[in-house]
Design a protein around this motif. Sequence first.
Motif, PDB file in Angstrom:
ATOM      1  N   VAL A  57      -2.427  28.398-120.652  1.00 18.97           N
ATOM      2  CA  VAL A  57      -3.806  27.957-120.864  1.00 18.97           C
ATOM      3  C   VAL A  57      -3.967  27.478-122.291  1.00 18.97           C
ATOM      4  CG1 VAL A  57      -6.209  28.699-120.929  1.00 18.97           C
ATOM      5  CG2 VAL A  57      -4.696  29.569-119.151  1.00 18.97           C
ATOM      6  N   ASP A  58      -4.604  26.329-122.491  1.00 19.68           N
ATOM      7  CA  ASP A  58      -4.837  25.767-123.809  1.00 19.68           C
ATOM      8  C   ASP A  58      -6.301  25.928-124.173  1.00 19.68           C
ATOM      9  OD1 ASP A  58      -5.059  24.321-126.121  1.00 19.68           O
ATOM     10  OD2 ASP A  58      -4.133  22.509-125.347  1.00 19.68           O
ATOM     11  N   LEU A  59      -6.609  26.914-125.033  1.00 27.60           N
ATOM     12  CA  LEU A  59      -7.998  27.175-125.421  1.00 27.60           C
ATOM     13  C   LEU A  59      -8.542  26.104-126.349  1.00 27.60           C
ATOM     14  CD1 LEU A  59      -8.100  31.020-126.000  1.00 27.60           C
ATOM     15  CD2 LEU A  59      -8.733  29.732-123.983  1.00 27.60           C
ATOM     16  N   GLY A  60      -7.686  25.316-126.952  1.00 30.35           N
ATOM     17  CA  GLY A  60      -8.137  24.287-127.879  1.00 30.35           C
ATOM     18  C   GLY A  60      -8.440  22.955-127.192  1.00 30.35           C
ATOM     19  N   GLY A  61      -7.990  22.812-125.976  1.00 30.57           N
ATOM     20  CA  GLY A  61      -8.186  21.541-125.264  1.00 30.57           C
ATOM     21  C   GLY A  61      -9.509  21.500-124.544  1.00 30.57           C
TER      22      GLY A  61
ATOM     23  N   MET B  25      -2.601  28.352-133.356  1.00 28.95           N
ATOM     24  CA  MET B  25      -2.023  28.074-132.051  1.00 28.95           C
ATOM     25  C   MET B  25      -2.987  28.551-130.978  1.00 28.95           C
ATOM     26  SD  MET B  25       1.547  28.007-130.954  1.00 28.95           S
ATOM     27  CE  MET B  25       2.088  26.882-129.931  1.00 28.95           C
ATOM     28  N   ASN B  26      -3.395  27.662-130.105  1.00 28.49           N
ATOM     29  CA  ASN B  26      -4.352  27.985-129.059  1.00 28.49           C
ATOM     30  C   ASN B  26      -3.737  28.088-127.677  1.00 28.49           C
ATOM     31  OD1 ASN B  26      -6.657  28.217-130.641  1.00 28.49           O
ATOM     32  ND2 ASN B  26      -6.911  26.003-130.709  1.00 28.49           N
ATOM     33  N   ARG B  27      -2.434  27.941-127.573  1.00 30.28           N
ATOM     34  CA  ARG B  27      -1.781  28.012-126.264  1.00 30.28           C
ATOM     35  C   ARG B  27      -1.344  29.450-125.977  1.00 30.28           C
ATOM     36  NH1 ARG B  27       1.140  23.780-124.182  1.00 30.28           N
ATOM     37  NH2 ARG B  27       3.070  24.920-124.509  1.00 30.28           N
ATOM     38  N   HIS B  28      -1.579  29.900-124.755  1.00 28.56           N
ATOM     39  CA  HIS B  28      -1.272  31.270-124.379  1.00 28.56           C
ATOM     40  C   HIS B  28      -0.576  31.297-123.024  1.00 28.56           C
ATOM     41  CE1 HIS B  28      -4.020  32.916-127.462  1.00 28.56           C
ATOM     42  NE2 HIS B  28      -4.706  31.817-127.204  1.00 28.56           N
ATOM     43  N   VAL B  29       0.572  31.947-122.957  1.00 18.96           N
ATOM     44  CA  VAL B  29       1.217  32.199-121.667  1.00 18.96           C
ATOM     45  C   VAL B  29       0.429  33.316-121.001  1.00 18.96           C
ATOM     46  CG1 VAL B  29       3.304  32.996-120.509  1.00 18.96           C
ATOM     47  CG2 VAL B  29       3.485  31.495-122.513  1.00 18.96           C
ATOM     48  N   VAL B  30      -0.065  33.082-119.796  1.00 19.16           N
ATOM     49  CA  VAL B  30      -0.904  34.084-119.140  1.00 19.16           C
ATOM     50  C   VAL B  30      -0.253  34.730-117.925  1.00 19.16           C
ATOM     51  CG1 VAL B  30      -3.052  33.089-119.981  1.00 19.16           C
ATOM     52  CG2 VAL B  30      -2.143  32.344-117.788  1.00 19.16           C
ATOM     53  N   ALA B  31       0.701  34.064-117.288  1.00 18.31           N
ATOM     54  CA  ALA B  31       1.329  34.631-116.097  1.00 18.31           C
ATOM     55  C   ALA B  31       2.507  33.766-115.676  1.00 18.31           C
ATOM     56  CB  ALA B  31       0.328  34.705-114.944  1.00 18.31           C
ATOM     57  N   ARG B  32       3.352  34.343-114.848  1.00 19.22           N
ATOM     58  CA  ARG B  32       4.371  33.549-114.162  1.00 19.22           C
ATOM     59  C   ARG B  32       3.691  32.875-112.971  1.00 19.22           C
ATOM     60  NH1 ARG B  32       9.631  35.001-115.540  1.00 19.22           N
ATOM     61  NH2 ARG B  32       9.765  36.932-116.692  1.00 19.22           N
ATOM     62  N   VAL B  33       4.160  31.704-112.597  1.00 23.39           N
ATOM     63  CA  VAL B  33       3.584  30.980-111.465  1.00 23.39           C
ATOM     64  C   VAL B  33       3.562  31.868-110.227  1.00 23.39           C
ATOM     65  CG1 VAL B  33       3.967  29.058-109.872  1.00 23.39           C
ATOM     66  CG2 VAL B  33       4.106  28.685-112.338  1.00 23.39           C
ATOM     67  N   GLY B  34       4.631  32.605-109.988  1.00 24.97           N
ATOM     68  CA  GLY B  34       4.710  33.471-108.809  1.00 24.97           C
ATOM     69  C   GLY B  34       3.732  34.627-108.823  1.00 24.97           C
ATOM     70  N   ASP B  35       3.183  34.967-110.000  1.00 27.50           N
ATOM     71  CA  ASP B  35       2.203  36.052-110.097  1.00 27.50           C
ATOM     72  C   ASP B  35       0.803  35.611-109.688  1.00 27.50           C
ATOM     73  OD1 ASP B  35       4.213  37.698-111.034  1.00 27.50           O
ATOM     74  OD2 ASP B  35       3.686  37.402-113.151  1.00 27.50           O
ATOM     75  N   VAL B  36       0.600  34.308-109.527  1.00 26.96           N
ATOM     76  CA  VAL B  36      -0.703  33.778-109.128  1.00 26.96           C
ATOM     77  C   VAL B  36      -0.479  32.847-107.924  1.00 26.96           C
ATOM     78  CG1 VAL B  36      -2.828  32.675-109.945  1.00 26.96           C
ATOM     79  CG2 VAL B  36      -1.313  33.778-111.590  1.00 26.96           C
ATOM     80  N   PRO B  37      -0.271  33.429-106.731  1.00 24.99           N
ATOM     81  CA  PRO B  37       0.005  32.600-105.561  1.00 24.99           C
ATOM     82  C   PRO B  37      -1.213  31.755-105.161  1.00 24.99           C
ATOM     83  CG  PRO B  37      -0.151  34.917-104.936  1.00 24.99           C
ATOM     84  CD  PRO B  37      -0.249  34.853-106.425  1.00 24.99           C
ATOM     85  N   PRO B  38      -1.005  30.688-104.383  1.00 23.50           N
ATOM     86  CA  PRO B  38      -2.122  29.848-103.946  1.00 23.50           C
ATOM     87  C   PRO B  38      -3.247  30.675-103.325  1.00 23.50           C
ATOM     88  CG  PRO B  38      -0.057  28.808-103.369  1.00 23.50           C
ATOM     89  CD  PRO B  38       0.283  30.185-103.888  1.00 23.50           C
ATOM     90  N   GLY B  39      -4.483  30.353-103.725  1.00 22.86           N
ATOM     91  CA  GLY B  39      -5.655  31.055-103.227  1.00 22.86           C
ATOM     92  C   GLY B  39      -6.027  32.287-104.026  1.00 22.86           C
TER      93      GLY B  39
END
Length: 145
Positions: free
Chosen positions: A137-141, A1-15
Motif C-alpha cells: 500500500v502506498d500512503l503517499g499516492g 518512505m510511504n510504502r508498506h508491505v501489508v500481507a502476502r497475496v495468499g493471505d488475502v484471498p479473493p472476496g
Amino acid sequence: MNRHVVARVGDVPPGSRVLVTLDGREIGVFNVDGEFFAVRNRCPHQAGPLCEGILTRPVSSTRPGEYAFTEEGGILRCPWHQWEFDLATGRSWCDPDRVRVRSYPVVVERGGADVRVPGPYTAETFPVAVEDEYVVVDLGGRQPS
C-alpha cells in the motif's frame, strides 16, 4: 518512505479483506477477484467502521423491476447507515462529486530488497531469492478520481 508491505497475496484471498494500521491510520485492504483496493476505515458520514461493512458489486437495471449485479467492481457498504462507496475511487454512490472515502494505491510486487522499508542501520547482507508476491500500500499516492 510511504510504502508498506501489508500481507502476502495468499493471505488475502479473493472476496476477503485485511485491516491494518499504517502511520496511525486504520486501512482496509480488499481483494476483489484478484484486484486489490485500499480505503480508510472511516465512513465520512458519521465515522463508522467502513471496512467492516458488506462488500458487494454494482447493480445495473434496464427497466423497473429488473436488476443484475455487474461482473466487475467492488462496492463497500458502511455497517452503520448503509452508505455505499466504490472501492476503486472512494466515491460514494449517493453523491459521488462531494462525498468520498480516502482510497490508496495498491500494487502487487515480487518479494525482495526493493519491497523492504529501509532502516537507520545497515548490516552485511546476502543474496536471497524470494518466490512469493506481496501486497503493498502506498500512503503517499493518490487514486485517480
